[in-house]
Write a protein that holds these residues in place. Structure first.
Motif, short mmCIF file in Angstrom:
data_model
loop_
_atom_site.label_atom_id
_atom_site.label_comp_id
_atom_site.label_asym_id
_atom_site.label_seq_id
_atom_site.Cartn_x
_atom_site.Cartn_y
_atom_site.Cartn_z
N ASN A 44 0.95 -1.15 -0.18
CA ASN A 44 -0.07 0.13 0.08
C ASN A 44 1.22 1.03 -0.04
O ASN A 44 1.94 1.06 1.14
N GLY A 45 0.32 2.08 -0.69
CA GLY A 45 1.12 3.38 -1.40
C GLY A 45 2.31 2.96 -1.95
O GLY A 45 2.64 4.59 -2.46
N LYS A 46 3.02 1.98 -2.41
CA LYS A 46 3.68 1.56 -3.69
C LYS A 46 2.47 1.75 -4.98
O LYS A 46 2.17 1.28 -5.18
N ALA A 47 3.60 1.96 -5.97
CA ALA A 47 3.31 1.77 -7.11
C ALA A 47 4.50 1.73 -7.93
O ALA A 47 5.76 1.59 -8.16
N ILE A 48 3.85 1.51 -9.74
CA ILE A 48 5.69 1.53 -10.79
C ILE A 48 4.89 2.73 -11.62
O ILE A 48 3.88 2.51 -11.81
N VAL A 49 5.65 3.21 -12.20
CA VAL A 49 5.50 3.87 -13.35
C VAL A 49 6.04 3.92 -14.52
O VAL A 49 7.11 2.96 -14.32
N PHE A 50 5.34 3.75 -15.82
CA PHE A 50 6.43 3.40 -16.52
C PHE A 50 5.72 4.65 -18.16
O PHE A 50 4.17 5.52 -17.59
N GLY A 51 6.92 4.91 -18.60
CA GLY A 51 6.41 5.92 -19.66
C GLY A 51 7.59 6.36 -20.64
O GLY A 51 8.34 5.96 -20.24
N ASP A 52 6.90 6.91 -21.78
CA ASP A 52 8.18 7.88 -22.37
C ASP A 52 7.51 9.13 -22.50
O ASP A 52 6.84 9.01 -23.56
N GLU A 53 8.11 9.69 -21.96
CA GLU A 53 8.11 11.22 -22.99
C GLU A 53 8.47 12.00 -23.67
O GLU A 53 7.04 12.86 -24.93
N LYS A 54 8.79 10.75 -25.07
CA LYS A 54 9.36 11.23 -26.20
C LYS A 54 7.93 10.22 -27.33
O LYS A 54 7.72 11.05 -28.47
N ALA B 16 4.18 8.68 -27.11
CA ALA B 16 3.08 8.62 -26.19
C ALA B 16 2.83 6.76 -26.47
O ALA B 16 1.42 6.38 -25.63
N ALA B 17 2.27 6.58 -27.78
CA ALA B 17 1.90 6.10 -28.57
C ALA B 17 2.63 4.23 -27.57
O ALA B 17 1.52 3.43 -27.46
N LYS C 95 15.05 9.38 -14.49
CA LYS C 95 14.01 8.91 -15.56
C LYS C 95 12.95 10.65 -15.29
O LYS C 95 12.45 10.15 -13.98
N GLN C 96 12.43 11.02 -16.11
CA GLN C 96 11.78 12.43 -16.53
C GLN C 96 10.24 11.59 -17.12
O GLN C 96 10.03 11.09 -17.62
N PHE C 97 9.42 11.86 -15.69
CA PHE C 97 7.93 11.49 -16.11
C PHE C 97 6.72 12.37 -16.69
O PHE C 97 6.39 13.24 -15.38
N LYS C 98 5.90 12.23 -18.08
CA LYS C 98 5.36 13.65 -17.88
C LYS C 98 4.13 12.90 -17.90
O LYS C 98 3.94 11.90 -19.09
N LYS C 99 2.71 13.55 -17.66
CA LYS C 99 1.52 13.78 -17.57
C LYS C 99 1.27 13.96 -18.84
O LYS C 99 1.37 14.71 -20.14
N GLY C 100 0.69 12.63 -19.17
CA GLY C 100 -0.13 12.07 -20.43
C GLY C 100 1.68 11.22 -21.69
O GLY C 100 0.53 10.74 -22.67
N HIS C 101 2.10 11.19 -20.79
CA HIS C 101 3.23 9.89 -21.71
C HIS C 101 3.42 9.45 -20.69
O HIS C 101 4.23 8.59 -21.20
#
Length: 834
Positions: free
Chosen positions: A387-397, A399-400, A428-434
């Motif tokens: 609880n309170g932990k999560a995984i984040v994934f994405g690519d700011e360049k 979105a697909a 690592k930068q994680f961008k909203k929407g990406h």
């Protein structure tokens, strides 16, 4: 003489079994059948096993049963690539049918609430047949199983139907089944011939195992990339079946296999009780097969490791998956080590196992229901600790790619959230929407672990399939674990792909960065329309934005469209390809100006793919699918056997998947390259290209000396040297055109071979190079890991005016390895700059 007589008797008996395909051969004569229910023969026009069932006839029969029986309903969940329906029958008692939705809701509630009692609930069994189309005894047996359940008047069957919801999938692979049925039927002899050399038992390439695009669909339960898979996964999660059976065939000289498989090859995330229950269910199979005198075995082969297989996927979802493997006649009857193997005999074994599964479900109902309840109860307890932990994934360049991984999570009923705001973790930068965040405290936390884990230690060194499939690595995405859920915004309910745009109209030029996944689709449409486009070989900045290697320039002047029409056209392209195209009004930049020679003119790809005998249908199909379904790029499939008769001048790029070219076309293909063509070879094709002097390749020689290995252990020793499928880290030179579109200096590569290509002496000729310690996830032996270190998976060499491009690794693996698809696209679009 006595042996000859015995063989003759066996031959005659089995030939008679081939002819005696009426219901009495398959079904007990002690059971009374409802005469109002149509038999298979009355609908399909022949006895089961007399001919191979075609999918259209299979559909007609299942629909006829649903019309005539109040025990069966049928739904069409969609279509295959070839437009065939994906049927699912629900088989249960008439009373259960009246309350089906409330039964389903109660069943799902038992997986979500600790206080629900399961003792009086029906058990849910999903029965799936012939996911490999040329393993057809399963789908043919489904005719008999469905008839028996619809028409049998015995108290035993009625009791099963009262206590069981049967989700019945008569053909997991309609396109493949149709393809194989055509082959077997069109080559059937009037006088049955069991000679294995007969054409009947040697189907033409690619065979009926696969679907339309030549995918092995029994590897797609977890990635869910194919329409057939998406239909059955939706059904699976709608019901969460307690048992799922998967009916297959194996070599002709085998007998019959049922799970469990080899105990040491079970995935560690699978509870031990799962295997114990599987073994208890196996006792029912053994008893039923003993009754009809069929040989069988269990726990000696196969495994429960990769969760992307039908028999293993349920194990991470609170169910029990069971694999059946029946020796295959590969036609109507064939010689085997166990005598003449007839198609009806194979069908009867499959039918027996299907019915013994239901018998086991009836007798073990309470234990299996309680197991599923406890599975999710324990999973919730594990999740609470996260609880309170999560995984984040994405690519700011890109979105697909992020969207498509999120799409899989959605299909697998895993919750995820938008980012509350942009943030950085471990550089690592994680961008909203990406990017998206997955809270670990949720129902399917074990599925999350299965999809995102990186595992490098194993109990066993042998694997029936891949040993690693870490999804963010496959997608080439940034990801971090143990992220605080305080970064999570709204839960994503309606997942939508980013909308592509062209911000404003330009009278000068447009720029499109090459990072987004669908930029090859956009560029192909641009070049295909006759427009001029160029690629930037260096980085530059304009209007306050930095543009990376590989940026595409579309000038406004000297085009075949007016400035206004060009703007409208690019708007359409950006929307269809989900890419951002920027308008600029000057050629003056910081870095290379837009009129620089560092912008190289691009030519429309004209691509051919060599297919046919000698070529891996899996590798070829993955490429065909990538071009045809993802990028809308026209690709010509050239059959290997007729390659010497083809005018190759129509193409500027030819892809040679894993395999070899027909010897008669070697000289012609080499001359085509020398005149300016680009040939791209994959995996074992490198050996053919090297042998025929298209390219010089220096492979590391592998020597494996067995020490203290017994004769009995030799198979395991050899198997441990195989790279069945693991993930490795390589360093990228991003200035090289093969790496355009990648924003990081490292890449995760999938590999399942032992081709270790030595690096070139000049560093700039090694744009992709495995790191010193490259293993990211999966199994590889220590000698192989040492050999892989600092080798290269890519090489390009001039041959005359053309290029020879080679990849040791599969960049398109099973359609879900999104992260490396662009390597092939770069080799095609930027072929003249490599």
């Amino acid at each position: 003489m006595r042996l000859t007589t015995l063989l003759l008797v066996l031959f005659v008996c089995n030939i008679n079994a081939q002819k005696q395909t009426d219901l009495s051969y398959y079904l007990s004569q002690d059971v009374t059948y409802d005469q109002s229910i149509p038999t298979p023969e009355s609908v399909i026009g022949h006895q089961v096993g007399e001919w191979h069932i075609t999918h259209d006839k299979l559909v007609y029969y299942m629909q006829a049963l649903a019309k005539s029986s109040n025990r069966i309903t049928v739904e069409n969940r969609g279509t295959t690539f070839e437009g065939r329906p994906l049927l699912l029958l629900t088989i249960t008692s008439p009373e259960n049918h009246k309350n089906l939705e409330s039964i389903r809701q109660a069943h799902i509630a038992s997986t979500e609430n600790n206080t629900v009692t399961t003792g009086n609930m029906p058990i849910v069994v999903y029965q799936g047949f012939s996911i490999h189309g040329n393993e057809p005894s399963g789908s043919n047996a489904s005719l008999l199983a469905a008839y028996h359940l619809a028409a049998a008047q015995s108290e035993d069957v009625k009791n099963i139907l009262e206590n069981t919801i049967i989700l019945f999938d008569p053909s997991l692979n309609p396109d493949g089944l149709q393809r194989f049925a055509y082959w077997a039927n069109s080559n059937k002899n009037k006088n049955p011939n069991p000679d294995p050399n007969d054409r009947e038992y040697d189907e033409v390439w690619p065979g009926g195992r696969t679907n339309h695009y030549w995918f092995d669909m029994n590897r797609d339960w977890l990635p869910v990339q194919l329409p057939e898979s998406r239909a059955r996964i939706a059904s699976f999660h709608k019901w969460l079946p307690n048992i799922l059976t998967d009916h297959h065939e194996m070599g002709t000289n085998s007998s019959f296999f049922f799970q469990p498989g080899i105990p040491s090859r079970t995935h560690p995330l699978t509870p031990k009780l799962n295997q114990e229950l599987t073994k208890n269910i196996g006792d029912f199979h053994a008893k039923a097969l003993d009754k009809i005198g069929s040989l069988y075995y269990t726990e000696e082969s196969y495994d429960d490791f990769y969760y992307g297989k039908g028999s293993t996927f349920p194990d991470i979802n609170g169910g029990i998956g069971i694999l059946f493997e029946q020796a295959s006649a590969r036609g109507h009857l064939q010689e085997s080590d166990n005598g003449i193997l007839t198609f009806p005999f194979a069908i009867r074994n499959q039918l027996t196992a299907a019915l013994s599964t239901l018998e086991a479900a009836k007798n073990m109902r309470e234990d299996i229901l309680q197991y599923q309840h406890d599975f999710y109860k324990n999973a919730r307890q594990e999740a609470k600790k996260e609880n309170g932990k999560a995984i984040v994934f994405g690519d700011e360049k890109d979105a697909a790619k992020t969207f498509h991984l999120a799409e899989i999570l959605k299909r697998q009923h895993i919750d995820f959230h938008e980012l509350k705001a942009d943030f950085t973790s471990n550089g690592k930068q994680f961008k909203k929407g990406h990017a998206y965040i997955i809270p670990k405290n949720q129902k399917n936390t074990r599925m999350i672990n299965a999809m995102f884990e990186k595992r490098t230690t194993f109990q066993d060194s042998l694997f029936y399939d891949v040993s690693a499939w870490t999804f963010p690595l496959a997608f080439g995405l940034d990801y971090e674990e143990n992220i605080s859920t305080s970064n999570a915004g709204a839960k994503v309910e309606n997942l939508e792909m980013k909308t592509g745009t062209v911000a404003t109209k330009s009278n000068y030029a447009y720029l499109m960065e090459w990072h987004e996944y669908y930029t090859p689709k956009a560029l192909n449409a641009i070049l295909n329309s006759g427009l001029r486009a160029k690629v930037g070989m260096k980085q530059f900045s304009i209007n306050g934005k930095d543009y990376d290697y590989g940026t595409i320039l579309i000038p406004v002047q000297n085009q075949n469209k007016s400035a206004a029409d060009l703007f409208k056209f690019l708007q359409k392209i950006s929307e269809e390809s989900h890419v951002q195209i920027d308008a600029v009004e000057t050629g003056l930049t910081k870095g290379i100006d837009l009129g620089s020679s560092k912008f190289r003119a691009l030519k429309q790809p004209k691509v051919a793919l060599i297919v046919g005998e000698g070529i891996s249908p899996y590798d070829a199909g993955e490429m065909w699918h990538l071009f045809d379904q993802r990028y809308d790029i026209r690709i010509t499939k050239l059959d290997n056997n007729s390659l010497s008769n083809v005018n190759l001048d129509r193409y500027n790029t030819i892809i040679l998947p894993s395999g070899r070219v027909d010897s008669g076309a070697t000289k012609k293909l080499k001359e085509w390259v020398q005149k300016g063509g680009t040939i791209i070879g994959y995996r074992s094709a490198l050996n053919w290209l090297k042998t025929n002097e298209f390219i010089k390749i220096d492979f590391k020689k592998m020597e494996r000396k067995a020490t203290d290995i017994t004769f009995e252990q030799r198979g395991d020793f050899r198997g441990a040297q195989v790279i069945g499928g693991a993930i490795f880290k390589a360093h990228l030179d991003r200035s090289h055109p093969i790496n355009f579109g990648y924003k990081a200096d490292n890449i995760a590569l999938f590999r399942n071979n032992t081709l270790f290509m030595k690096a070139a002496k000049q560093s700039y000729n090694n744009p992709i190079k495995y790191t010193k310690n490259p293993l990211l996830s999966g199994y590889i032996s220590k000698p192989n890991l040492d050999s892989l270190s600092l080798t290269v998976p890519f090489k390009v060499k001039n041959l005359g005016r053309g290029n020879v491009v080679v990849f040791t690794d599969n960049t398109n693996f099973r359609a879900f390895w999104y992260g490396t698809n662009k390597l092939l696209m770069n080799a095609i679009f930027f072929r003249e700059e490599l």
